[in-house]
Design a protein around this motif. Structure first.
Motif, PDB file in Angstrom:
ATOM      1  N   ASN A  96      22.327 -14.088  18.367  1.00 26.88           N
ATOM      2  CA  ASN A  96      23.010 -13.611  17.163  1.00 26.88           C
ATOM      3  C   ASN A  96      22.107 -12.692  16.355  1.00 26.88           C
ATOM      4  O   ASN A  96      22.537 -11.642  15.883  1.00 26.88           O
ATOM      5  N   GLN A  97      20.867 -13.083  16.182  1.00 23.29           N
ATOM      6  CA  GLN A  97      19.923 -12.274  15.404  1.00 23.29           C
ATOM      7  C   GLN A  97      19.654 -10.930  16.066  1.00 23.29           C
ATOM      8  O   GLN A  97      19.506  -9.914  15.389  1.00 23.29           O
ATOM      9  N   GLN A  98      19.590 -10.915  17.389  1.00 21.61           N
ATOM     10  CA  GLN A  98      19.375  -9.650  18.100  1.00 21.61           C
ATOM     11  C   GLN A  98      20.573  -8.720  17.939  1.00 21.61           C
ATOM     12  O   GLN A  98      20.403  -7.514  17.788  1.00 21.61           O
ATOM     13  N   TRP A  99      21.789  -9.269  17.984  1.00 25.43           N
ATOM     14  CA  TRP A  99      22.980  -8.447  17.744  1.00 25.43           C
ATOM     15  C   TRP A  99      22.909  -7.811  16.363  1.00 25.43           C
ATOM     16  O   TRP A  99      23.115  -6.611  16.198  1.00 25.43           O
ATOM     17  N   LEU A 100      22.637  -8.646  15.352  1.00 28.44           N
ATOM     18  CA  LEU A 100      22.596  -8.143  13.982  1.00 28.44           C
ATOM     19  C   LEU A 100      21.523  -7.079  13.809  1.00 28.44           C
ATOM     20  O   LEU A 100      21.772  -6.021  13.209  1.00 28.44           O
ATOM     21  N   ALA A 101      20.338  -7.337  14.318  1.00 32.02           N
ATOM     22  CA  ALA A 101      19.243  -6.370  14.188  1.00 32.02           C
ATOM     23  C   ALA A 101      19.592  -5.049  14.867  1.00 32.02           C
ATOM     24  O   ALA A 101      19.370  -3.970  14.312  1.00 32.02           O
ATOM     25  N   ALA A 102      20.152  -5.133  16.073  1.00 33.59           N
ATOM     26  CA  ALA A 102      20.486  -3.918  16.824  1.00 33.59           C
ATOM     27  C   ALA A 102      21.576  -3.112  16.125  1.00 33.59           C
ATOM     28  O   ALA A 102      21.518  -1.881  16.076  1.00 33.59           O
ATOM     29  N   LEU A 103      22.564  -3.785  15.580  1.00 34.61           N
ATOM     30  CA  LEU A 103      23.689  -3.077  14.959  1.00 34.61           C
ATOM     31  C   LEU A 103      23.363  -2.542  13.569  1.00 34.61           C
ATOM     32  O   LEU A 103      24.019  -1.620  13.089  1.00 34.61           O
ATOM     33  N   ARG A 104      22.348  -3.078  12.938  1.00 28.33           N
ATOM     34  CA  ARG A 104      21.983  -2.624  11.586  1.00 28.33           C
ATOM     35  C   ARG A 104      21.085  -1.401  11.577  1.00 28.33           C
ATOM     36  O   ARG A 104      21.016  -0.697  10.579  1.00 28.33           O
ATOM     37  N   GLU A 105      20.380  -1.155  12.641  1.00 35.03           N
ATOM     38  CA  GLU A 105      19.414  -0.055  12.693  1.00 35.03           C
ATOM     39  C   GLU A 105      19.960   1.115  13.505  1.00 35.03           C
ATOM     40  O   GLU A 105      20.144   0.984  14.716  1.00 35.03           O
ATOM     41  N   PRO A 106      20.207   2.250  12.866  1.00 36.43           N
ATOM     42  CA  PRO A 106      20.660   3.416  13.623  1.00 36.43           C
ATOM     43  C   PRO A 106      19.629   3.819  14.683  1.00 36.43           C
ATOM     44  O   PRO A 106      18.433   3.682  14.471  1.00 36.43           O
ATOM     45  N   GLN A 163      21.030   0.610  18.615  1.00 37.93           N
ATOM     46  CA  GLN A 163      22.363   0.451  18.042  1.00 37.93           C
ATOM     47  C   GLN A 163      23.425   1.023  18.980  1.00 37.93           C
ATOM     48  O   GLN A 163      24.476   0.421  19.182  1.00 37.93           O
ATOM     49  N   GLU A 164      23.142   2.174  19.565  1.00 39.86           N
ATOM     50  CA  GLU A 164      24.092   2.778  20.500  1.00 39.86           C
ATOM     51  C   GLU A 164      24.339   1.879  21.698  1.00 39.86           C
ATOM     52  O   GLU A 164      25.482   1.728  22.145  1.00 39.86           O
ATOM     53  N   LEU A 165      23.274   1.267  22.229  1.00 36.96           N
ATOM     54  CA  LEU A 165      23.433   0.344  23.360  1.00 36.96           C
ATOM     55  C   LEU A 165      24.236  -0.890  22.944  1.00 36.96           C
ATOM     56  O   LEU A 165      25.117  -1.350  23.679  1.00 36.96           O
ATOM     57  N   ALA A 166      23.939  -1.422  21.767  1.00 38.47           N
ATOM     58  CA  ALA A 166      24.664  -2.599  21.288  1.00 38.47           C
ATOM     59  C   ALA A 166      26.137  -2.274  21.069  1.00 38.47           C
ATOM     60  O   ALA A 166      27.016  -3.074  21.429  1.00 38.47           O
ATOM     61  N   LEU A 167      26.424  -1.114  20.495  1.00 40.10           N
ATOM     62  CA  LEU A 167      27.820  -0.712  20.293  1.00 40.10           C
ATOM     63  C   LEU A 167      28.539  -0.517  21.629  1.00 40.10           C
ATOM     64  O   LEU A 167      29.708  -0.890  21.769  1.00 40.10           O
ATOM     65  N   ALA A 168      27.858   0.060  22.611  1.00 44.37           N
ATOM     66  CA  ALA A 168      28.460   0.240  23.938  1.00 44.37           C
ATOM     67  C   ALA A 168      28.757  -1.114  24.571  1.00 44.37           C
ATOM     68  O   ALA A 168      29.826  -1.315  25.163  1.00 44.37           O
ATOM     69  N   ASP A 169      27.819  -2.052  24.451  1.00 39.37           N
ATOM     70  CA  ASP A 169      28.041  -3.396  24.990  1.00 39.37           C
ATOM     71  C   ASP A 169      29.199  -4.090  24.280  1.00 39.37           C
ATOM     72  O   ASP A 169      30.057  -4.706  24.917  1.00 39.37           O
ATOM     73  N   LEU A 170      29.217  -3.995  22.959  1.00 40.47           N
ATOM     74  CA  LEU A 170      30.274  -4.639  22.188  1.00 40.47           C
ATOM     75  C   LEU A 170      31.626  -4.006  22.483  1.00 40.47           C
ATOM     76  O   LEU A 170      32.623  -4.707  22.635  1.00 40.47           O
ATOM     77  N   ARG A 171      31.659  -2.683  22.610  1.00 40.38           N
ATOM     78  CA  ARG A 171      32.900  -1.985  22.964  1.00 40.38           C
ATOM     79  C   ARG A 171      33.435  -2.472  24.302  1.00 40.38           C
ATOM     80  O   ARG A 171      34.607  -2.802  24.439  1.00 40.38           O
ATOM     81  N   LEU A 229      35.391  -2.071  15.860  1.00 38.98           N
ATOM     82  CA  LEU A 229      33.965  -1.749  15.747  1.00 38.98           C
ATOM     83  C   LEU A 229      33.609  -1.313  14.330  1.00 38.98           C
ATOM     84  O   LEU A 229      32.571  -1.721  13.787  1.00 38.98           O
ATOM     85  N   LEU A 230      34.456  -0.502  13.717  1.00 35.88           N
ATOM     86  CA  LEU A 230      34.205  -0.079  12.336  1.00 35.88           C
ATOM     87  C   LEU A 230      34.232  -1.272  11.382  1.00 35.88           C
ATOM     88  O   LEU A 230      33.374  -1.399  10.502  1.00 35.88           O
ATOM     89  N   LYS A 231      35.203  -2.163  11.568  1.00 38.24           N
ATOM     90  CA  LYS A 231      35.292  -3.352  10.713  1.00 38.24           C
ATOM     91  C   LYS A 231      34.096  -4.268  10.932  1.00 38.24           C
ATOM     92  O   LYS A 231      33.568  -4.848   9.980  1.00 38.24           O
ATOM     93  N   ILE A 232      33.678  -4.417  12.176  1.00 38.27           N
ATOM     94  CA  ILE A 232      32.520  -5.258  12.482  1.00 38.27           C
ATOM     95  C   ILE A 232      31.284  -4.713  11.776  1.00 38.27           C
ATOM     96  O   ILE A 232      30.548  -5.466  11.120  1.00 38.27           O
ATOM     97  N   LEU A 233      31.045  -3.411  11.894  1.00 39.69           N
ATOM     98  CA  LEU A 233      29.882  -2.804  11.239  1.00 39.69           C
ATOM     99  C   LEU A 233      29.951  -2.961   9.719  1.00 39.69           C
ATOM    100  O   LEU A 233      28.934  -3.213   9.071  1.00 39.69           O
TER     101      LEU A 233
END
Length: 90
Positions: free
Chosen positions: A15-25, A29-37, A67-71
């Motif tokens: 969970n912490q890795q998801w949050l850290a990855a998605l918070r930092e441009p 973040q791009e990899l995390a967004l691709a995985d989440l997508r 994805l926008l709502k999640i961010l």
């Protein structure tokens, strides 16, 4: 079934890795967004499989909105469940 174009395996994250990855441009973040997508497209594809009126474009639109709502709502994630479980409910 709806096709997920990115066939690389999703990186396992806490969970912490998801949050850290998605918070930092940047690249992480791009990899995390691709995985989440990919995760969301796969889940919605299964959920909508019995609804032929829902197109792949509809699924993509739903996922982009999610994805926008999640961010926008990362700060509301309390960690009571896995991040991906929370993300699916958005």
């Amino acid at each position: 079934m709806y096709e997920v174009l990115d066939e690389r395996p999703m990186k396992e994250r806490t969970n912490q890795q998801w949050l850290a990855a998605l918070r930092e441009p940047g690249a992480e973040q791009e990899l995390a967004l691709a995985d989440l997508r990919a995760f969301l497209v796969r889940g919605l594809g299964y959920a909508m499989a019995d609804r032929p009126q829902v197109s792949e474009a509809d699924i993509e639109g739903f996922v982009q909105d999610a994805l926008l709502k999640i961010l926008d709502n990362l700060a509301s994630f309390r960690g009571d469940s896995r991040f991906t479980t929370w993300a699916q409910k958005i």
